[in-house]
Design an enzyme around this catalytic site. Sequence first.
Site, PDB file in Angstrom:
ATOM      1  N   GLY A  13       0.832  -1.218   0.000  1.00  0.00           N
ATOM      2  CA  GLY A  13       0.000   0.000   0.000  1.00  0.00           C
ATOM      3  C   GLY A  13       0.860   1.259   0.000  1.00  0.00           C
ATOM      4  N   CYS A 129      -2.745  10.711  11.162  1.00  0.00           N
ATOM      5  CA  CYS A 129      -1.715  11.610  10.620  1.00  0.00           C
ATOM      6  C   CYS A 129      -1.887  13.064  11.080  1.00  0.00           C
ATOM      7  CB  CYS A 129      -1.715  11.542   9.099  1.00  0.00           C
ATOM      8  SG  CYS A 129      -3.358  11.520   8.371  1.00  0.00           S
ATOM      9  N   GLY A 160      -3.793  10.825   1.652  1.00  0.00           N
ATOM     10  CA  GLY A 160      -4.407  10.266   2.861  1.00  0.00           C
ATOM     11  C   GLY A 160      -5.566   9.339   2.555  1.00  0.00           C
ATOM     12  N   LYS A 213     -11.371  12.091  15.652  1.00  0.00           N
ATOM     13  CA  LYS A 213     -10.110  11.380  15.945  1.00  0.00           C
ATOM     14  C   LYS A 213      -9.099  12.355  16.547  1.00  0.00           C
ATOM     15  CE  LYS A 213     -10.317   8.146  12.010  1.00  0.00           C
ATOM     16  NZ  LYS A 213      -9.787   7.878  10.651  1.00  0.00           N
ATOM     17  N   HIS A 241       0.075  17.174   4.657  1.00  0.00           N
ATOM     18  CA  HIS A 241      -1.065  17.839   5.302  1.00  0.00           C
ATOM     19  C   HIS A 241      -0.599  19.171   5.897  1.00  0.00           C
ATOM     20  CE1 HIS A 241      -3.377  14.342   4.645  1.00  0.00           C
ATOM     21  NE2 HIS A 241      -3.561  13.898   5.870  1.00  0.00           N
ATOM     22  N   ASN A 314       2.158  13.446   5.353  1.00  0.00           N
ATOM     23  CA  ASN A 314       1.193  12.572   6.041  1.00  0.00           C
ATOM     24  C   ASN A 314       1.532  11.100   5.916  1.00  0.00           C
ATOM     25  OD1 ASN A 314       0.363  13.611   3.331  1.00  0.00           O
ATOM     26  ND2 ASN A 314      -1.132  11.959   3.459  1.00  0.00           N
TER      27      ASN A 314
HETATM   28  O1  3JN Z   1      -7.711  11.035   5.134  1.00  0.00           O
HETATM   29  C1  3JN Z   1      -6.605  11.235   5.620  1.00  0.00           C
HETATM   30  O2  3JN Z   1      -5.870  12.162   5.262  1.00  0.00           O
HETATM   31  C2  3JN Z   1      -6.150  10.356   6.718  1.00  0.00           C
HETATM   32  C3  3JN Z   1      -6.729   9.009   6.613  1.00  0.00           C
HETATM   33  C4  3JN Z   1      -6.809   8.198   7.629  1.00  0.00           C
HETATM   34  C5  3JN Z   1      -7.399   6.886   7.575  1.00  0.00           C
HETATM   35  C6  3JN Z   1      -8.000   6.428   6.400  1.00  0.00           C
HETATM   36  C7  3JN Z   1      -8.571   5.174   6.354  1.00  0.00           C
HETATM   37  C8  3JN Z   1      -8.552   4.350   7.447  1.00  0.00           C
HETATM   38  C9  3JN Z   1      -7.361   6.053   8.699  1.00  0.00           C
HETATM   39  C10 3JN Z   1      -6.665   6.555   9.926  1.00  0.00           C
HETATM   40  O3  3JN Z   1      -5.448   6.397  10.017  1.00  0.00           O
HETATM   41  O4  3JN Z   1      -7.300   7.135  10.807  1.00  0.00           O
HETATM   42  C11 3JN Z   1      -7.950   4.776   8.633  1.00  0.00           C
HETATM   43  C12 3JN Z   1      -7.965   3.838   9.789  1.00  0.00           C
HETATM   44  O5  3JN Z   1      -7.084   3.847  10.591  1.00  0.00           O
HETATM   45  O6  3JN Z   1      -8.864   3.040   9.932  1.00  0.00           O
END
Ligand code: 3JN
Length: 339
Positions: A13, A129, A160, A213, A241, A314
């Site tokens: 990924g 992030c 992200g 979050k 970011h 990020n």
């Molecule tokens: O959108 C972003 O810039 C951050 C994305 C975070 C994210 C996306 C999909 C799943 C997360 C996270 O790290 O909070 C997750 C996840 O952890 O489940």
Amino acid sequence: MKNYTFAIVGALGNVGTEMRNILENSNLPIGDLVLMDIAENAGKKVTWRDNEITVIESKPEAFAGIDLAIMSAGGGASLQLSPEAVKRGCVVVDNSTAFRMHPDHPLVIPEVNAEALENHNGIIASPNCSTIQMLVALKPIHEKYNIKRVVVSTYQAVSGSGQAAVDELHQQTRAFANGEEIVANVYPHQIAFNALPHIDVFMENGYTKEEMKMIEETAKILDPSIKMTTTTVRMPVVNGHSESLNIETENPFEIEDIRTLMDNADGVVLEDEPINNIYPLAINAAGKDPVYVGRIRRDFSADNALNMWCVSDNLRKGAALNTIQIAQELVQRGLVRVK
Ligand code: 3JN
């Protein structure tokens, strides 16, 4: 020093790729590196430190013999695989939401709360992030001046949301330039030449999950008494970011001392010469490790208040790098073991 068998889970990924890149040049005592990913990617070959590694499927039995797994495979996979890994004696550093708010599992940014690692139960969570870069910058200010309240607006890169979102931004930009129809699949609206006040799903309280979050993770990592409100916005930026932080402290400060604090802070680089057009930019932060801080100035509308602009990659400090720094702390503290 003992050499450990490491694994990257979700190795193909966006974040897993960064993890492989960072580990290539790290001084972690890596004996073997095992790469895991979903079944469809098993059998693919990846070159790492001049060796060809065959990716294997991430399933419970694959964790036998692994000392430490850094995982970026999504919350669902992590919930299922992490306890199985721990059962087999493997310590897990997880990049997903799965265990972040669980009281039994530490949520760690090494520059902020490395000591929380001491009592881990096999699973350590790495924060979101947007939280990571903000708290690396806020920690020294909180320590000295006691932060009471923070108002945050984020300007988040499409990386992200994964590679499909990066591809969509490029595709829409090309379509726009060619006068063709713009198609939106990843986001509910066009992202090219736009700003979407919508990251992750909406909650009943009107905030998005990304916004919540940041609030909840700050309470767990730094201080539950800090009041915080957030607006998270997706921007047509590929990587990096940016955040506008408005901070109110209990104790009075000189703005020059905030600049000095940031200049000396662990993991922070101060870029604050507006007269020379020098301030943090996403395109400069992409591919780099630090959290960049600038535009530091007093907020004259409230007592003991200031504004600053905070930018970081990020995928690196916001994800891959933080998990690897956690792994480094675990090795240094002799904590690569399951109780
Ligand atoms: O959108 C972003 O810039 C951050 C994305 C975070 C994210 C996306 C999909 C799943 C997360 C996270 O790290 O909070 C997750 C996840 O952890 O489940």
